[in-house]
Design an enzyme around this catalytic site. Structure first.
Site, short mmCIF file in Angstrom:
data_model
loop_
_atom_site.label_atom_id
_atom_site.label_comp_id
_atom_site.label_asym_id
_atom_site.label_seq_id
_atom_site.Cartn_x
_atom_site.Cartn_y
_atom_site.Cartn_z
N CYS A 1 6.98 0.90 5.40
CA CYS A 1 6.08 1.13 6.53
C CYS A 1 6.21 2.52 7.12
CB CYS A 1 6.33 0.09 7.62
SG CYS A 1 5.75 -1.57 7.21
N ARG B 1 12.90 -0.42 -1.09
CA ARG B 1 11.70 0.41 -1.17
C ARG B 1 11.83 1.69 -0.34
NH1 ARG B 1 7.25 -3.91 0.47
NH2 ARG B 1 8.98 -4.50 1.84
N THR C 1 0.87 -1.18 0.00
CA THR C 1 0.00 0.00 0.00
C THR C 1 0.91 1.23 0.00
OG1 THR C 1 -0.20 -0.37 2.39
CG2 THR C 1 -2.10 -0.93 1.03
#
Length: 425
Positions: A261, A332, A86
């Site tokens: 995150c 990421r 997400t």
């Protein structure tokens, strides 16, 4: 709704979260691991996990786990667990494209009585506001009559060999009391640390998103303290070590914030808060501060180079580490890229050495210049950015061999031995 004896699981998305989940469930129940990336399915079928979260031997032993990119195989499953990323978009807004795409795939295979469980981090309400309508549209079924949903947020910590999936308490929830019971009992099969049953899906979603928001705000505070102490000529780590002698002082350290995150999830919460008419000042202030740390580090290196009479334009700088955290290949949202881009804006040539990173992936994702082994006496500056064990154990003489006579060495993570660095964050 299925019972545990007749459950066949499909895990949608086989990244850092989905693969360990599929492997653990396959030890108890028939499991299908689904991913739209055919190359990912091919490597997993050969027993290779490039994320290094699951070893080759463990993959070989997962005999009740089938890897596939075929949607048809999902039709035989009655519990589908969605574990896709997400991310946020270029404007730092929630990007639901992966989650919606996964929901469309699940919806096309959904049958009466099936249960869909989401693990992806979202804002409170997203499962039922964003995902359920997609499931209904693509299945022709009705929520909480024909199919049911649960939410059990992932708590995977990439590269952490100590805190593995079974060892981390799992939050569970369901769209009905019966579904909540089923979801909780399902995860109890694989989570030895136990489960915590939340009263609703929205509570479980909120609990997850604040875990990383809390860490982000705390890191931002320590980063700001580091900026202040740098101006005052005080060693930040010495201050933290002294303050840490009090029993309730929280042990955070300054540094770059990246990954899937901490640098992303707060924007999901602030997005929902703003929709509700509230502007979350503290959370967004922490995000701005953490997002700017790469530029700050680069500026400090440039100042040190100028003090050493090193021309920044045309200089060659080595950055040690590209991943978002130590001992992990995950690229990421890595904050190291901001350091690289800022130095390049001054006209410096930046090379990167990271033994955990695939050269092709780094080129594709960020167009960085990777070197397998840094040449000797080449660099005007070296930035130790990520505390991989290969770097923390490095002999200072080996590090000095990369550097020119008056080169600057900047230690972002306070990892280098013998005070070799000119400065640290």
């Amino acid at each position: 709704m299925p019972n545990l004896e007749t459950t066949k699981i499909a895990v949608i998305g086989l990244g850092y979260v989905g693969l360990p989940l599929a492997v653990e469930f396959s030890k108890k129940l028939p499991t299908v691991g689904f991913d739209i990336k055919t190359n990912r399915i091919a490597e997993l079928s050969l027993g290779v996990d490039t994320t290094r979260e699951v070893g080759s031997e463990e993959l070989r032993q997962a005999t009740d786990l089938q890897f596939t990119s075929s949607r048809e195989m999902l039709r035989d499953c009655n519990v589908m667990i969605v574990a896709v990323p997400t991310p946020i978009d270029e404007f730092k807004r929630p990007d639901f494209h992966p989650l919606i795409g996964a929901s469309e795939i699940v919806g096309s295979a959904l049958k009466k009585g099936d249960v869909v469980i989401y693990e992806s981090t979202v804002f409170p309400g997203a499962t039922e506001e964003v995902c359920v309508p997609v499931l209904e549209k693509n299945s022709g079924l009705t929520y909480n009559r024909d199919f049911f949903c649960g939410y059990s947020p992932e708590r995977i910590n990439p590269g952490d060999a100590k805190h593995r999936l079974p060892d981390i308490v799992k939050i569970t929830s369901g769209s009905t009391p019966e579904t909540a019971d089923f979801v909780d009992n399902l995860y109890k099969l694989i989570i030895t640390a136990g489960t915590f049953r939340a009263s609703s899906i929205r509570v479980a979603e909120a609990a997850k998103v604040i875990e990383n928001t809390q860490r982000d705000v705390n890191i931002a505070l320590i980063n700001e303290l580091a900026l202040i102490f740098n101006l005052l000529g005080i060693d930040t780590m010495e201050v933290l070590e002294a303050a840490g002698t009090k029993w309730n002082f929280l042990p955070f350290q300054p540094g770059l914030v990246g990954g899937h995150c901490i640098g992303v999830d707060p924007y999901y919460l602030t997005h929902k808060a703003q929709q509700a008419g509230y502007h979350p000042e503290m959370i967004l202030a922490g995000r701005r501060l953490n997002d700017d740390m790469g530029r700050y580090i680069a500026s400090q290196v440039v100042k040190l180079m100028l003090k050493n009479r090193i021309h920044v334009a045309g200089s060659i700088i080595l950055v040690m580490g590209l991943t978002f955290k130590e001992n992990c290949p995950d690229l990421r949202n890595t904050g190291v890229v901001q350091i690289i881009r800022e130095l390049e804006s001054y006209g410096a040539v930046v090379e990167v050495h990271d033994p955990w990173v695939d050269r092709e992936e780094a080129q594709s994702a960020y167009e960085v210049k990777m070197v397998d082994q840094p040449p000797t006496r080449r660099y005007d500056a070296v930035i130790a950015a990520v505390a991989h064990h290969q770097f923390t154990s490095m002999d200072p003489a080996d590090l000095r061999s990369f550097c020119k006579e008056n080169a600057v060495i900047y230690d972002v993570k306070h990892m280098l031995k013998d005070g070799i660095a000119n400065a640290s964050l």
